[in-house]
Design an enzyme around this catalytic site. Structure first.
Site, mmCIF file in Angstrom:
data_model
loop_
_atom_site.group_PDB
_atom_site.id
_atom_site.type_symbol
_atom_site.label_atom_id
_atom_site.label_comp_id
_atom_site.label_asym_id
_atom_site.label_seq_id
_atom_site.Cartn_x
_atom_site.Cartn_y
_atom_site.Cartn_z
ATOM 1 N N LYS A 116 6.064 2.757 -9.610
ATOM 2 C CA LYS A 116 5.620 4.036 -9.482
ATOM 3 C C LYS A 116 5.605 5.017 -10.701
ATOM 4 O O LYS A 116 4.718 5.918 -10.976
ATOM 5 C CB LYS A 116 5.904 4.832 -8.246
ATOM 6 C CG LYS A 116 5.731 3.831 -6.792
ATOM 7 C CD LYS A 116 4.288 3.320 -6.764
ATOM 8 C CE LYS A 116 4.400 2.331 -5.738
ATOM 9 N NZ LYS A 116 3.129 1.258 -5.596
ATOM 10 N N GLY A 164 3.782 3.475 0.301
ATOM 11 C CA GLY A 164 3.592 3.315 1.786
ATOM 12 C C GLY A 164 4.599 4.237 2.543
ATOM 13 O O GLY A 164 4.818 3.856 3.753
ATOM 14 N N GLY A 165 5.470 5.103 1.701
ATOM 15 C CA GLY A 165 6.541 5.747 2.379
ATOM 16 C C GLY A 165 7.970 5.427 2.376
ATOM 17 O O GLY A 165 8.689 6.213 3.061
ATOM 18 N N GLU A 200 9.129 14.292 -7.021
ATOM 19 C CA GLU A 200 7.826 14.931 -7.174
ATOM 20 C C GLU A 200 7.863 16.246 -6.322
ATOM 21 O O GLU A 200 8.720 16.335 -5.408
ATOM 22 C CB GLU A 200 6.848 14.160 -6.414
ATOM 23 C CG GLU A 200 6.166 13.029 -7.400
ATOM 24 C CD GLU A 200 4.957 12.270 -6.744
ATOM 25 O OE1 GLU A 200 4.674 12.665 -5.472
ATOM 26 O OE2 GLU A 200 4.504 11.335 -7.316
ATOM 27 N N LYS A 237 -1.777 4.030 9.266
ATOM 28 C CA LYS A 237 -3.192 4.691 9.284
ATOM 29 C C LYS A 237 -3.620 4.247 10.698
ATOM 30 O O LYS A 237 -3.626 3.095 11.221
ATOM 31 C CB LYS A 237 -4.096 4.298 8.377
ATOM 32 C CG LYS A 237 -3.760 4.722 6.811
ATOM 33 C CD LYS A 237 -4.438 4.091 5.727
ATOM 34 C CE LYS A 237 -3.721 4.382 4.406
ATOM 35 N NZ LYS A 237 -4.573 3.687 3.253
ATOM 36 N N ASN A 290 -3.178 1.077 -5.084
ATOM 37 C CA ASN A 290 -3.029 -0.367 -4.053
ATOM 38 C C ASN A 290 -3.793 -1.528 -4.841
ATOM 39 O O ASN A 290 -4.910 -1.241 -4.704
ATOM 40 C CB ASN A 290 -3.619 -0.192 -2.836
ATOM 41 C CG ASN A 290 -2.828 1.002 -2.118
ATOM 42 O OD1 ASN A 290 -3.458 1.873 -1.202
ATOM 43 N ND2 ASN A 290 -1.438 1.118 -2.154
ATOM 44 N N ARG A 292 -5.036 -4.425 -4.189
ATOM 45 C CA ARG A 292 -5.263 -5.363 -3.060
ATOM 46 C C ARG A 292 -6.545 -4.934 -2.405
ATOM 47 O O ARG A 292 -7.015 -3.813 -2.597
ATOM 48 C CB ARG A 292 -4.017 -5.445 -2.105
ATOM 49 C CG ARG A 292 -3.941 -4.145 -1.282
ATOM 50 C CD ARG A 292 -3.249 -4.318 -0.163
ATOM 51 N NE ARG A 292 -3.100 -2.998 0.447
ATOM 52 C CZ ARG A 292 -2.278 -2.007 0.196
ATOM 53 N NH1 ARG A 292 -1.155 -2.023 -0.644
ATOM 54 N NH2 ARG A 292 -2.478 -0.980 1.002
ATOM 55 N N VAL A 295 -7.037 -2.853 4.285
ATOM 56 C CA VAL A 295 -7.470 -2.852 5.778
ATOM 57 C C VAL A 295 -8.680 -2.088 6.089
ATOM 58 O O VAL A 295 -9.462 -2.794 6.696
ATOM 59 C CB VAL A 295 -6.187 -2.100 6.812
ATOM 60 C CG1 VAL A 295 -6.732 -2.147 8.120
ATOM 61 C CG2 VAL A 295 -4.738 -3.092 6.482
ATOM 62 N N ARG A 338 -8.138 1.666 13.958
ATOM 63 C CA ARG A 338 -7.747 0.588 14.152
ATOM 64 C C ARG A 338 -7.013 0.401 15.728
ATOM 65 O O ARG A 338 -6.535 1.354 16.153
ATOM 66 C CB ARG A 338 -6.479 0.608 13.284
ATOM 67 C CG ARG A 338 -6.617 0.614 11.952
ATOM 68 C CD ARG A 338 -5.297 0.370 10.894
ATOM 69 N NE ARG A 338 -5.610 0.768 9.462
ATOM 70 C CZ ARG A 338 -4.835 0.604 8.400
ATOM 71 N NH1 ARG A 338 -3.578 0.058 8.831
ATOM 72 N NH2 ARG A 338 -5.179 0.987 7.529
#
Ligand code: MV4
Length: 446
Positions: A116, A164-165, A200, A237, A290, A292, A295, A338
């Site tokens: 990152k 992703g946290g 940050e 999400k 991301n 990729r 979803v 979802r």
């Protein structure tokens, strides 16, 4: 184009990839764990190989077994789906060294964006606004305190290998910052084998807007508009939609252009997503890429009419993008909900077991991407996603009405699902007004 590929994933995304391959006349080799043996989506692949035990660390994460299956199955390429090995630069490199095409970005770009701190540098070089923070890794406490004084509290300590946290800590003053630094570094060392952290400014209750990108190997890069993924719980999400509600037209154009600049600067190819936080003044800040398929890609497919899996295959096969930016439409409104096998009554713990009864909604404007059916046993070993309900209508109000109607029709017996929570969301005035932030679920609904 490829004649035969291996799908290195399971569940709905494995089926999603197999479906596009079948339409394009590409043969597929599936792999499965013991827990997924006999799953019906595997019947739609041309071949399927068992690659190990129930736990993903003993199957879907086993690079050597997947490569063996690829060699025995005689495939030209591997699609990693999302999760598992999808963003593992080492796996992409192994594929290349085995002369198997990895259907994703070049491993060098994955490596750089996966870090990152490096991704922030790339963003700054591309003149993309990043969250105010440290220039690089934080080397010691003194430096952290200096940066925090400079940008002002609250600050967020983030792991450079994170995303992703995971490995994130909010610090609201000098005293808590010290503890956050060591806690985040220890967590990052344990989870990623990399203790590097950076700072940050903490953006309170932002919106999460991400831009879908396609880049080919001939220097063409386009965006496929944005998705709003603000509605989440504990970094999972729940609902995603496009276009992002209440995003001013000029901001939308800027954010999409910023995403293209960043991707062009990073030597990227294939499909990718550039994530931004948007504050209450519509200032947007790059947070991560991301590397990729995601979803939530179907909402983008609905409004653009572009099959993203097909584009990934074509790009990996060396084809040039078959359309230019101005030929990419954004028609109507699409929302994805979802459906997870989780128990909202018990802190959303997984709810594995046999689906004894299933009624799936249908009719105008509805798409359901799922590998499950009545009699399917949801294994306890993987993430709890059992399907994605996607609506597409000409206006946002109609899309919400369609979603509510679809959720009312939906009937899953034998396991608990997120359907009751989704119904609450689509009936909530703040959601209907497009007026939510990342704290909404925990604040208003739990
Ligand atoms: C942040 C943030 C506030 N300020 N960074 C969470 C996952 C990872 N992708 C980045 N995340 C955040 N980064 C700064 N500087 C808040 C979050 C965040 C969040 C972001 C998007 C969607 C949901 C979220 C939920 C909690 C925190």
């Amino acid at each position: 184009m490829f004649q035969r590929i291996l799908v290195a994933n399971r569940g709905e995304i494995a089926l999603r990839i197999i479906r596009t391959c079948r339409e394009l006349g590409i043969e597929t080799v599936a792999v499965f764990s013991e827990a997924d043996r006999g799953a019906s989506y595997l019947d739609l692949a041309d071949e399927a190989y068992c690659i190990g035990g129930n736990n993903s660390s003993d199957s879907y994460l086993m690079i050597n077994r997947i490569i063996s299956a690829a060699e025995i199955g005689n495939v030209q390429a591997i699609h990693p789906g999302y999760g598992f090995l999808a963003e593992n630069a080492h796996f992409a490199e192994v594929c290349r060294s085995c002369k198997i095409e990895f259907i994703g970005p070049p491993h060098e770009a994955m490596q750089q964006l996966g870090d990152k701190v490096t991704a922030r540098t790339i963003a700054r070089n591309a003149k993309v606004y990043t969250v105010p923070g440290s220039d690089g890794l934080i080397e010691n406490e003194t430096e952290a305190l200096r940066v925090a004084e400079e940008i002002g509290y609250p600050v967020l300590v983030k792991a450079t290998a994170g995303g992703g946290g995971k490995g994130m800590r909010v610090a609201r003053n000098n005293i808590s910052l010290k503890g956050c630094l060591s806690a985040a570094a220890a967590e990052a060392e344990k989870a990623f084998n990399n203790a590097g952290v950076y700072l940050e400014k903490y953006i309170e209750n932002p919106r999460h807007v991400e831009v879908q990108i396609l880049a080919d190997h001939h220097g063409n890069t386009v965006h496929l508009w944005e998705r709003d993924c603000t509605l989440q719980r504990r970094h999972q999400k729940l609902v995603e939609e496009t276009p992002a509600p209440n995003l001013p037209k000029a901001v939308r154009e800027d954010i999409c252009k910023a995403a293209i600049r960043l991707v062009k600067t990073s030597g990227y190819a294939n499909a990718g997503t550039v994530e931004f936080l948007v504050d209450s003044e519509y200032q947007f800040y790059f947070i991560e890429v991301n590397a990729r398929i995601q979803v939530e890609h179907p909402v983008t497919e609905q409004v653009t009419g572009i099959d993203l899996i097909e584009q990934q295959l074509r790009i990996a096969a060396g084809e040039e993008l078959g359309f230019s930016q101005r030929k990419i439409p954004c028609l109507g409104f699409s929302i994805e909900a979802r459906i997870n096998a989780e128990d909202p009554e018990h802190d959303f713990r997984g709810s594995p077991g046999t689906i004894t009864g299933l009624k799936v909604p249908g009719g105008r404007g509805i798409r359901f991407d799922s590998h499950v059916h009545a009699g399917y046993r949801v294994p306890p070993y993987y993430d709890s996603l059992i399907g994605k309900l996607i609506v597409h209508r000409p206006t946002r109000a109609e899309a919400i009405r369609c979603m509510k109607r679809a959720l009312e029709e939906f009937c899953v017996e034998g396991i608990h699902t997120t359907i009751p929570l989704l119904k609450q969301i689509f009936n909530h005035s703040a959601f209907i007004d497009g007026n939510v932030d990342t704290g909404f679920i925990e604040r208003e609904l739990l």
